[in-house]
Design an enzyme around this catalytic site. Structure first.
Site, PDB file in Angstrom:
ATOM      1  N   SER A 177      -4.318   5.651   1.277  1.00  0.00           N
ATOM      2  CA  SER A 177      -3.239   6.217   2.074  1.00  0.00           C
ATOM      3  C   SER A 177      -3.733   7.408   2.886  1.00  0.00           C
ATOM      4  CB  SER A 177      -2.094   6.645   1.167  1.00  0.00           C
ATOM      5  OG  SER A 177      -0.990   7.059   1.938  1.00  0.00           O
TER       6      SER A 177
ATOM      7  N   SER B 171       4.300   6.182   4.417  1.00  0.00           N
ATOM      8  CA  SER B 171       4.599   7.269   3.482  1.00  0.00           C
ATOM      9  C   SER B 171       3.336   7.538   2.684  1.00  0.00           C
ATOM     10  CB  SER B 171       5.758   6.887   2.568  1.00  0.00           C
ATOM     11  OG  SER B 171       6.119   8.005   1.771  1.00  0.00           O
ATOM     12  N   GLU B 172       2.965   8.819   2.602  1.00  0.00           N
ATOM     13  CA  GLU B 172       1.631   9.150   2.092  1.00  0.00           C
ATOM     14  C   GLU B 172       1.439   8.797   0.629  1.00  0.00           C
ATOM     15  OE1 GLU B 172       3.282  12.418   3.586  1.00  0.00           O
ATOM     16  OE2 GLU B 172       2.632  13.869   2.068  1.00  0.00           O
ATOM     17  N   ASN B 173       2.536   8.551  -0.093  1.00  0.00           N
ATOM     18  CA  ASN B 173       2.385   8.165  -1.494  1.00  0.00           C
ATOM     19  C   ASN B 173       2.100   6.675  -1.658  1.00  0.00           C
ATOM     20  OD1 ASN B 173       5.123   8.037  -0.541  1.00  0.00           O
ATOM     21  ND2 ASN B 173       5.746   7.503  -2.617  1.00  0.00           N
ATOM     22  N   GLY B 174       1.763   5.990  -0.566  1.00  0.00           N
ATOM     23  CA  GLY B 174       1.207   4.653  -0.710  1.00  0.00           C
ATOM     24  C   GLY B 174       2.026   3.487  -0.225  1.00  0.00           C
TER      25      GLY B 174
END
Lengths: 228, 213, 228, 213
Positions: free
Chosen positions: B89, B47-50
Site C-alpha cells: 500500500s 485507502s492506505e490500510n490496504g
C-alpha cells in the site's frame, strides 16, 4: 511430520523474554491479535519494545498490555487517537518511550528487515522533525533520508486461515501489517480463525508462506460475523 | 462575497478529479469529496490500510470491523477492488502511483511546503500516520482547507511556522475563498468565490498572489 | 468507464520510443511475453535498454529482439545459457552492452524503483567483482553494497487473467518478475491468457492491482495445456 | 581409499538435512540431493524462481512449462507448497529465512570464501544468477564438490584465485573424500572416506586441516 499448530495461546507465547522486541499486527483493532496479546499479558514478560501502527485503543488488546506496565518503548506512526487514553497517560507521565515513524517508513523499515537489507533511502519525512539527526542524501535530484530496518524477536499477528506448515491467508483490511511483520521477526506467531488441511489453501493465493511462520494458534469463531 | 462551506469545497475538488484517477482522500474533510464524485466517472479510491477501489459506507448493520478505511470507519469494496498489505500500500504511495491525494492542512507555504500533522505545541503527543507518505508520494497533492484560521490569520503563509509534513509538495490549494495553484513562479489564483476581488484576497492572504494566465 | 483492454498487440506497444528502457518479464521462457516482444520487433523501436533475468533463448522472444539489433544494452543476472547463442554472438562482437546483476539485487532494485526508494544497501555481492566501484558500508557488523533502483519506461509482462481495470493474476512460476516489474515501469503492458469480467478475480487474490497496469492484451489459448 | 561418486556425496549431504528445514539446492550436482531425502522427513525445498514446497520431476507428458525450477527443468509442487514473485523469493534468501543452501563450487577458501560463478577467463561471459544471494543469505551454506580438480589440484585453497561469490559464507564442505567444517579456528575434518588418513588428506589439500573435536 511438521505441525506448527499450537492449541494453547499460553504455550504459543511462553518463550517471549523480558526485553524482547515484539511486533504486533493490526491497524486500530482490524487485524489486532487480541487473544495473543492477552496471553502475553498473562505470561508476564516485561520491558518490551512494541512495534505497532498505533498505541492501543480503549482498555483492551495493546492498551491492556500498556496498562499492565509491560512496555518500555513503543515504535508506531499514530499513537494519539480518540481512545488512546492509556498510552496518553503513560506518555505524559514519562513512563513510556515513544518513537514516532511515518507510517510508510514503518512499513518499509519492517520490509527491509524481512528482506535482509542493511538500510534504505526513503523520501518520506525529508526535511521534517521526524528526520532530524538522520543522514540524508540527494539522489537524482530528489532528497532522501537513510532509515534502518526494524527487526523483532517475535511477531504476533492475526490471520484468517492457516495450515500446519504455517501458510496463511488474511481477511480484507485485517491483512495490513501481518505479512510484513511475519517476515521481520525471528519467531512469528499467528492466531487464526480457522485451521485448514494442508492443500486447502490455493498455492496461488497463500499470502504468507509458512517459511515465515513458527506457530499457528486456532481460535474458533473469532471471524467477524457481519457480512460485507 | 460568500464563503464556501466544507461540502462546497469538497464538491469543487471533486470536479477536478478525472475519470480513471487513482486517488487518496485524507482523513477528515477530504473524505467528504467521495460524496461528490460523479457516479458516471470510474475513480479509484485508495485507502492506505490496504485497499483500492473503496466504496461508500455500508448500510447500517452491514459494517465489517475488518473492512475499514484509514480513519478506521467501516467502508465497502467496489466490484473490481482488491486488498493488499501495508508494504504494498505504501509502495503505491511512495512510488508515485497515485495520481492525486487530497489533504487537510494547518498551513501551506508560498512554495508548497505543507504543515498538517503537528501543531508544535510542546505538550502535544506527536502522531503522523501516513500524512508524510501521501504528501511526497502522489503525482499531484491537493490541499483542502479554510483560507483563514478561526482568528482570521491566513493559512497560506510565506514560511510555515508549524512543523512540516513535506517540502514543496503541494500543487493546488482549495479554500473557502479560492482555488490557487502553486507554481515555480509563485501562487496563481485560478478562481475566487463570487464577489471576491483579487485585491481583497490579497489583503487577507499573507503571500503574493497573481491571477493565473 | 475505464477499460484497459487493448485488443491489438500492435496498438499495445505502439508508443515504445527509440532509446526506451523496457523491462521484460519471465525466467527463461516461463512468463516471457513472447507475443508482446514479437509486436515490439514489428513496431521497430531501437536502441533499447532491456531488463530481463536472462538474455534470450534460441531464436524467439527476447533472442529475436536481440537478433533484430534493437537492443543497445541488457541488464540481467544470467545471460549465458545453453541456447543463448544470439546474445553470445553479439556480446563477443562488442555489439551489445551487458550489465550483470546478481538476481536478488536485480529483484530488489526493481522493487526499490516501484516503491519510490532512492537506493538500498544490500549484502549480496559485497566483496565481489559485481560490486567493484560501488559504495559499501558496514552496518551492525555486516557489509553492504549501495545499489540504485532500476526504473523503466515500459514493462512487458505475461499474466494469466486480467480484467478491464488492469487487475492481474499469474500462473505458477510464470509469476516471477511480473508483479515487481509492473510496479517499476511508467507504462506496464500485460498480455493475458484470458480477460475476465470485473469482480471475477477474488479481491483477496489479485496479485497485481490495476493501479500498476496501463494496458491488458488478451491472447486466447496461450495457456500451457499440460496438466500439473 | 575409495572416493565417493556424486550420488554418494549427495546422499551424505541429505543425511544432514533435518526435518522441517527450508532448503535451496543449487543448480547442478546439489539437485541430486533431493533424490536422497528420506521420504518420512518433511523438508521444504525452495526454488528461487518463486516456489516453496518443490516436488519431484513430473511424470513424462505431465510437464508444465510454467512450473519449473531455477535450472529451468519441469518440477511439481507438493500439497501445501505455494508460489510467489521474485521479490518475495529473494527476500526469503537475503533475509536469512532459508535454513540451508547447498551449492557447487570451483573453490572454497580456508576462511569460507566461495568461488562458484566465474572462472575468471577473459573471454567468459559473466553470468551470476542467484548464486551470490544464496551464498550470503542462508543460515548455513553447504558446498558439495570434488575435493580436487581433474588435474589434481585442491579445490580447498588458502585464498580463492577465481572471482568470489561471497566472503566467509561457507559453513561446511562435502567432497568425495571428506566432510569438513569451516570454523573461526580453521578447517575441521568431521569425516573421511574409508581408508583415508588425515595425513593423506592433508597431503592433497592445500590448507591446514585438523580433526574436529
Amino acid at each position: 511430520m511438521i505441525n506448527k499448530i499450537v492449541s494453547s495461546l499460553a504455550a504459543a507465547v511462553a518463550d517471549v523474554h523480558d526485553g524482547a522486541t515484539v511486533m504486533i499486527g493490526g491497524f486500530g483493532t482490524a487485524g489486532m491479535p487480541s487473544e495473543l496479546i492477552d496471553a502475553l499479558i498473562e505470561q508476564g514478560a516485561r520491558d518490551l519494545t512494541i512495534v505497532n501502527n498505533n498505541a492501543g485503543n480503549g482498555d483492551t488488546g495493546l492498551a491492556a498490555l500498556l496498562k499492565a506496565r509491560r512496555v518500555r518503548k513503543i515504535i508506531c506512526s499514530f499513537p494519539r487517537q480518540a481512545d488512546s487514553y492509556v498510552f496518553d497517560g503513560l506518555y505524559r507521565a514519562g513512563e513510556i518511550e515513544l518513537e514516532v515513524v511515518p507510517q510508510g517508513n514503518l512499513a518499509c523499515r519492517i520490509e527491509a528487515a524481512g528482506a535482509g537489507l542493511g538500510a534504505i533511502f526513503t523520501p518520506t519525512g525529508y526535511g521534517t522533525l521526524l528526520a532530524e539527526g538522520k543522514e540524508t542524501r540527494e539522489i537524482n535530484g530528489r532528497h532522501y533520508v537513510l532509515e534502518m530496518p526494524i527487526h523483532a524477536d517475535f511477531a504476533l499477528i492475526k490471520a484468517h486461515k492457516g495450515d500446519r506448515w504455517g501458510n496463511l491467508v488474511y481477511r480484507k483490511t485485517a491483512r495490513n501489517f501481518g505479512p510484513i511483520m511475519a517476515r521481520a521477526a525471528a519467531c512469528t506467531i499467528a492466531q487464526v480463525s480457522e485451521v485448514v488441511e494442508l492443500g486447502e489453501l490455493d498455492p496461488e493465493v497463500v499470502i504468507t508462506p509458512g517459511i515465515f511462520v513458527k506457530r499457528v494458534v486456532p481460535l474458533g469463531g473469532s471471524t467477524p460475523t457481519a457480512t460485507a | 462575497m460568500k464563503r464556501l462551506d466544507r461540502k462546497q469545497i469538497a464538491a469543487r475538488v471533486a470536479r477536478d478529479i478525472p475519470e480513471g484517477a487513482y486517488v487518496n482522500l485524507g482523513i477528515g474533510a477530504p473524505t467528504l469529496i467521495a460524496n461528490f464524485l460523479p457516479k458516471d466517472r470510474e475513480i479509484f479510491l485508495h485507502s492506505e490500510n490496504g485497499l483500492l477501489g473503496m466504496g461508500p459506507a455500508p448500510a447500517p448493520g452491514q459494517e465489517d470491523p475488518e473492512l475499514i478505511n484509514a480513519g478506521k470507519q467501516p467502508v465497502t469494496l467496489l466490484t473490481g477492488g482488491c486488498y493488499f498489505h501495508h508494504g504494498d500500500s505504501f509502495a503505491m504511495m511512495r512510488g508515485g502511483h497515485l495520481d492525486i491525494c487530497v489533504l487537510g492542512a494547518f498551513q501551506v507555504s508560498a512554495s508548497g511546503d505543507l504543515a498538517n500533522w503537528h501543531t508544535g505545541a510542546p505538550d502535544a503527543i506527536p502522531a503522523v500516520g501516513g500524512a508524510m507518505d501521501l504528501a511526497i508520494g502522489a503525482k499531484q497533492v491537493f490541499v483542502m482547507m479554510d483560507h483563514q484560521t478561526k482568528s482570521g490569520e491566513s493559512k497560506i503563509v510565506p514560511v510555515c511556522t508549524y512543523p512540516l509534513t513535506g517540502i514543496g509538495c503541494v500543487n493546488r490549494i482549495y479554500t473557502d475563498l479560492a482555488v490557487i495553484d502553486v507554481t515555480p513562479q509563485g501562487l496563481r489564483v485560478l478562481e475566487m468565490v463570487e464577489g471576491m476581488t483579487l485585491d481583497e484576497l490579497r489583503a487577507i492572504s499573507g503571500v503574493p498572489l497573481e491571477m493565473a494566465a
